[in-house]
Motif scaffolding. Structure first.
Motif, PDB file in Angstrom:
ATOM      1  N   THR A 196       0.831  -1.204   0.000  1.00  7.91           N
ATOM      2  CA  THR A 196       0.000   0.000   0.000  1.00  7.91           C
ATOM      3  C   THR A 196       0.867   1.257   0.000  1.00  7.91           C
ATOM      4  N   ALA A 197       1.885   1.273   0.838  1.00  4.91           N
ATOM      5  CA  ALA A 197       2.772   2.435   0.908  1.00  4.91           C
ATOM      6  C   ALA A 197       3.501   2.657  -0.412  1.00  4.91           C
ATOM      7  N   ARG A 198       3.984   1.571  -1.016  1.00  5.05           N
ATOM      8  CA  ARG A 198       4.748   1.709  -2.257  1.00  5.05           C
ATOM      9  C   ARG A 198       3.870   2.147  -3.419  1.00  5.05           C
ATOM     10  N   THR A 205       1.078   3.787  -3.218  1.00  5.68           N
ATOM     11  CA  THR A 205       0.694   5.174  -2.943  1.00  5.68           C
ATOM     12  C   THR A 205       1.793   6.126  -3.384  1.00  5.68           C
ATOM     13  N   ARG A 206       3.016   5.804  -3.039  1.00 10.03           N
ATOM     14  CA  ARG A 206       4.158   6.632  -3.446  1.00 10.03           C
ATOM     15  C   ARG A 206       4.299   6.657  -4.966  1.00 10.03           C
ATOM     16  N   SER A 264      -3.964   6.885  -0.404  1.00 13.17           N
ATOM     17  CA  SER A 264      -3.610   5.661   0.330  1.00 13.17           C
ATOM     18  C   SER A 264      -4.846   4.899   0.811  1.00 13.17           C
ATOM     19  N   TRP A 272       9.725  -0.240  -1.077  1.00 17.56           N
ATOM     20  CA  TRP A 272       9.358   0.852  -0.171  1.00 17.56           C
ATOM     21  C   TRP A 272      10.395   1.004   0.943  1.00 17.56           C
TER      22      TRP A 272
END
Length: 107
Positions: A13-15, A17-18, A64, A95
Motif C-alpha cells: 500500500t505504501a509503495r 501510494t508513493r 492511500s 518501499w
C-alpha cells in the motif's frame, strides 16, 4: 490474516501510494490528469471527475485509503499464495529500500 501478509499489505500500500502520487516515473500520467482537470478558460468550472482524481493523486493520505481498500481484500483472499506474496514482497522491499536510501541521503 497472517502477520507477514499484513506487513506486506502495508508495504505494498505504501509503495503503490508513493508510485501514484510522487514518483517521477508516473509524472506523465499525473501531468495528463492535471491538464484534463484544468478549466480551458479562466471563468470555467473544472471538470468534476478529473478535478477529483487530480486532487486525489496529489494527496498521499487521500490516495492511500483507496489503495489500501484495494490491497486489503486481495491480501485477505490470496495472501497465502505466491501470486500475492511475490509482488507484495517486492513492493514492500522497494518501499523499505526507498526509506533507507532517503535516510542515508539526508546525512
Amino acid at each position: 490474516m497472517e502477520p507477514i501478509t499484513a506487513l506486506t499489505a502495508l508495504g505494498a500500500t505504501a509503495r503503490i501510494t508513493r508510485l501514484l502520487g510522487r514518483d517521477t516515473i508516473t509524472y506523465p500520467l499525473r501531468d495528463a490528469i492535471a491538464r484534463k482537470a484544468t478549466p480551458q478558460n479562466e471563468g470555467d468550472k473544472p471538470p468534476g471527475l478529473w478535478s477529483w482524481i487530480n486532487d486525489l493523486i496529489g494527496c498521499p493520505w487521500c490516495v492511500s485509503i483507496w489503495v489500501g481498500a484495494g490491497v486489503t481484500p486481495v491480501a485477505i483472499e490470496w495472501g497465502n499464495t505466491l501470486a500475492y506474496q511475490w509482488p507484495a514482497a517486492a513492493l514492500t522491499l522497494s518501499w523499505v529500500t526507498g526509506l533507507v536510501a532517503q535516510h542515508w541521503d539526508a546525512r
